[in-house]
Design a protein around this motif. Structure first.
Motif, PDB file in Angstrom:
ATOM      1  N   HIS A 108      41.495  42.708  42.843  1.00  0.00           N
ATOM      2  CA  HIS A 108      42.860  42.464  42.381  1.00  0.00           C
ATOM      3  C   HIS A 108      43.406  43.683  41.633  1.00  0.00           C
ATOM      4  CE1 HIS A 108      43.515  38.142  43.269  1.00  0.00           C
ATOM      5  NE2 HIS A 108      42.195  38.100  43.238  1.00  0.00           N
ATOM      6  N   HIS A 125      44.290  46.192  44.510  1.00  0.00           N
ATOM      7  CA  HIS A 125      45.277  45.778  45.506  1.00  0.00           C
ATOM      8  C   HIS A 125      46.218  44.689  44.989  1.00  0.00           C
ATOM      9  CE1 HIS A 125      42.777  48.015  48.301  1.00  0.00           C
ATOM     10  NE2 HIS A 125      41.729  47.319  47.874  1.00  0.00           N
ATOM     11  N   HIS A 145      49.845  44.126  46.240  1.00  0.00           N
ATOM     12  CA  HIS A 145      50.101  43.784  47.643  1.00  0.00           C
ATOM     13  C   HIS A 145      50.759  42.416  47.705  1.00  0.00           C
ATOM     14  CE1 HIS A 145      49.381  42.575  51.789  1.00  0.00           C
ATOM     15  NE2 HIS A 145      49.271  43.879  52.051  1.00  0.00           N
ATOM     16  N   VAL A 146      51.791  42.303  48.498  1.00  0.00           N
ATOM     17  CA  VAL A 146      52.609  41.092  48.521  1.00  0.00           C
ATOM     18  C   VAL A 146      51.804  39.828  48.855  1.00  0.00           C
ATOM     19  CG1 VAL A 146      53.390  41.386  50.924  1.00  0.00           C
ATOM     20  CG2 VAL A 146      54.806  40.136  49.291  1.00  0.00           C
ATOM     21  N   LEU A 169      48.408  39.315  48.415  1.00  0.00           N
ATOM     22  CA  LEU A 169      47.480  39.026  47.327  1.00  0.00           C
ATOM     23  C   LEU A 169      48.231  38.557  46.085  1.00  0.00           C
ATOM     24  CD1 LEU A 169      44.558  38.954  46.412  1.00  0.00           C
ATOM     25  CD2 LEU A 169      44.767  41.364  45.783  1.00  0.00           C
ATOM     26  N   SER A 170      49.332  39.183  45.790  1.00  0.00           N
ATOM     27  CA  SER A 170      50.154  38.778  44.653  1.00  0.00           C
ATOM     28  C   SER A 170      50.676  37.352  44.825  1.00  0.00           C
ATOM     29  CB  SER A 170      51.317  39.751  44.491  1.00  0.00           C
ATOM     30  OG  SER A 170      52.190  39.335  43.489  1.00  0.00           O
TER      31      SER A 170
END
Length: 73
Positions: free
Chosen positions: A50, A53, A56-57, A59-60
């Motif tokens: 996390h 990355h 990143h859309v 993962l977020s």
């Protein structure tokens, strides 16, 4: 679903909750101060992903979904 899949799902959800306190800006949706400890020896591996990355859309968005669900419950 087998027990290994359940365990992995629980670990990934805990990682998202722990990373929320580290990666995401204020305001916090849910402050799970125990999530990092729950991860045990895999904490840095899972939260580290996390950290690298987190913006990143996908993962977020997944992290937001997990912490929102946790706050609601």
């Amino acid at each position: 679903m087998n027990s290994v899949a359940v365990k992995n799902t629980a670990l990934l959800a805990a990682a998202a909750r722990a990373a929320h306190l580290i990666v995401d800006a204020e305001p916090r949706i849910f402050a799970d101060t125990l999530a990092y400890a729950i991860l045990g020896a895999r904490a840095e591996e899972l939260v580290g992903y996390h950290r690298l990355h987190g913006a990143h859309v996908v993962l977020s968005g997944a992290r937001t979904s997990v912490v929102t669900r946790s706050r609601f419950t």
